[in-house]
Write an enzyme that holds these catalytic residues in place. Structure first.
Site, short mmCIF file in Angstrom:
data_model
loop_
_atom_site.label_atom_id
_atom_site.label_comp_id
_atom_site.label_asym_id
_atom_site.label_seq_id
_atom_site.Cartn_x
_atom_site.Cartn_y
_atom_site.Cartn_z
N ASP A 1 -4.11 4.54 6.82
CA ASP A 1 -4.50 3.12 6.97
C ASP A 1 -4.70 2.79 8.44
OD1 ASP A 1 -5.31 0.65 6.12
OD2 ASP A 1 -3.29 -0.17 5.93
N HIS B 1 -6.78 7.40 3.22
CA HIS B 1 -7.01 5.96 3.41
C HIS B 1 -7.27 5.70 4.89
CE1 HIS B 1 -6.06 1.60 2.32
NE2 HIS B 1 -6.38 1.58 3.60
N HIS C 1 -5.44 -2.61 -2.98
CA HIS C 1 -4.58 -3.30 -2.01
C HIS C 1 -3.65 -4.16 -2.86
CE1 HIS C 1 -3.64 -5.16 1.97
NE2 HIS C 1 -3.08 -6.02 1.12
N HIS D 1 -1.15 2.19 0.64
CA HIS D 1 -0.17 1.84 1.69
C HIS D 1 1.06 1.12 1.13
CE1 HIS D 1 -2.54 -1.79 1.28
NE2 HIS D 1 -3.53 -1.35 2.03
O1 DOR Z 1 -3.15 -3.80 8.27
C1 DOR Z 1 -4.19 -3.72 7.63
N1 DOR Z 1 -5.39 -3.60 8.25
N2 DOR Z 1 -4.11 -3.74 6.32
C2 DOR Z 1 -5.22 -3.81 5.55
O2 DOR Z 1 -5.08 -3.91 4.37
C3 DOR Z 1 -6.57 -3.84 6.16
C4 DOR Z 1 -6.56 -3.28 7.52
C5 DOR Z 1 -7.82 -3.62 8.28
O3 DOR Z 1 -8.92 -3.38 7.77
O4 DOR Z 1 -7.71 -4.13 9.38
ZN ZN Z 2 -6.46 -0.18 4.67
#
Ligand code: DOR
Ligand code: ZN
Length: 345
Positions: free
Chosen positions: A248, A14, A137, A175
């Site tokens: 992530d 991810h 998500h 996540h």
């Molecule tokens: O903290 C995050 N940032 N969670 C997400 O689901 C998306 C990601 C982002 O693309 O900035």
């Molecule tokens: Zn993400």
């Protein structure tokens, strides 16, 4: 120096690389650490078609530093308008491995996401034909639900009906952040898995809120209580093959983080394995993701040594911007062999 820790080169299941000039930084960091990565499609203009994904893939490939091997595994962004034909095109492309479901409005660049999961059922049935996983998500966007409960309520309201209706659909709950998600995945069947980030393993919500507000620890799903963090560590280190590594890593320019309304996301790609190794101090469970996706296991190895280095305050991010990485200016215990030159003696 302690004995080096050598492991099969892992994959990141991810990852957000973004687009444009910043790829030099993001791809450079991830390619140093990982053999492959699942590339999130939430660009400003979401990656909704195979054609867009293939063009994005080419831009990523062009940013891989000389001498490093890195395979981007592309995903498509599911919208209310995704067609069956698009799923067929993606399913027949060897470079598109999954679809990503963002509940509309749940996170960064998710406004084109799905407004009603039930309306995607015909799409999900087509994905089953191609054995393509759905990456979720898992947070509700209902404004009446407290932000700390959004994952738990998503599981009850949406994931449970979905897994009951389509037990054969491969699902990755991305996540995960709660004890509830760990328990749900543990009880689920072999088609349900979850990724766990380094920041959710290392931090609880105090890191975001105690002693001032710490925007660089703000991410979504938001950090939770210590008992949830402990459940994640247990899941990640417990050997269950349905939990696997997904950073992530989600860079935003410093100005967008340090703002009256800061963006969610923590940039950890620069030190992902060092961070995970702090938690494991043993083997990172690197086969679980590949086995779930039905991809070959990596053969190449990668080594870390227990030697401190200080994570830089920032990295260049595009032509003019900067990004502040996780643990900026702080010492990390482990060093990737390839990075020994930066070790602080
Ligand atoms: O903290 C995050 N940032 N969670 C997400 O689901 C998306 C990601 C982002 O693309 O900035
Ligand atoms: Zn993400």
């Amino acid at each position: 120096m302690s004995q080096p820790l050598t492991m099969i080169r892992p994959d990141d299941w991810h990852l957000h690389l973004r687009d444009g000039p910043v790829l030099t930084t993001t791809v450079g960091h991830s390619a140093k650490q990982f053999a492959r990565a699942i590339i999130m499609p939430n660009l400003k203009k979401p990656v909704t078609t195979t054609e867009l994904a293939m063009a994005y893939r080419d831009r990523i490939l062009a940013a891989i530093p000389d001498g490093l091997a890195f395979s981007p595994l592309m995903t498509l962004y599911l919208t209310d308008d995704t067609s069956i034909e698009e799923i067929k095109r993606a399913g027949n492309s060897k470079h598109i491995v999954a679809l990503k479901l963002y509940p509309a409005g749940a996170t960064t660049n998710s406004s084109s996401g799905v407004s009603d999961i039930e309306c995607t059922y015909s799409i999900l049935e087509e994905m089953i034909e191609f054995n393509m996983p759905l990456l979720i998500h898992g947070e509700v966007t209902d404004p009446s639900i407290d932000i700390f409960d959004r994952e738990k309520i998503f599981i009850e309201r949406h994931l449970e009906p979905l897994t009951r209706r389509y037990p054969e659909l491969k699902i990755v709950l991305e996540h995960i952040t709660t004890h509830d998600a760990v328990a749900y995945v543990e009880e689920g069947n072999s088609t349900l898995a979850a990724t766990i980030t380094p920041h959710h393993l290392l931090l609880n919500r105090n890191a975001m809120l105690v002693g001032g507000i710490h925007p660089h620890h703000y991410c979504l799903p938001v950090l939770k209580r210590e008992r949830h963090r402990q459940a994640l560590v247990k899941a990640a280190t417990g050997g269950n093959p349905r939990f696997f590594l997904g950073t992530d890593s989600a860079p935003h320019e410093i100005a967008s983080k340090e703002s009256g309304c800061g963006c969610a996301g923590i940039y950890s790609a620069h030190a992902a394995l060092e961070l995970y190794t702090e938690i494991f101090e043993a083997a990172v469970a690197s086969f679980h993701g590949a086995d779930f996706y039905g991809l070959p296991r990596n053969k190449e190895t990668i080594s870390l040594v227990k030697r401190p280095w200080v994570s830089p305050e920032s990295y260049q991010f595009g032509e003019e911007g900067t990004v502040r990485p996780f643990r900026a200016g702080e010492a990390l215990d482990w060093t990737l062999y390839a990075n020994l030159h930066r070790t602080i003696q």
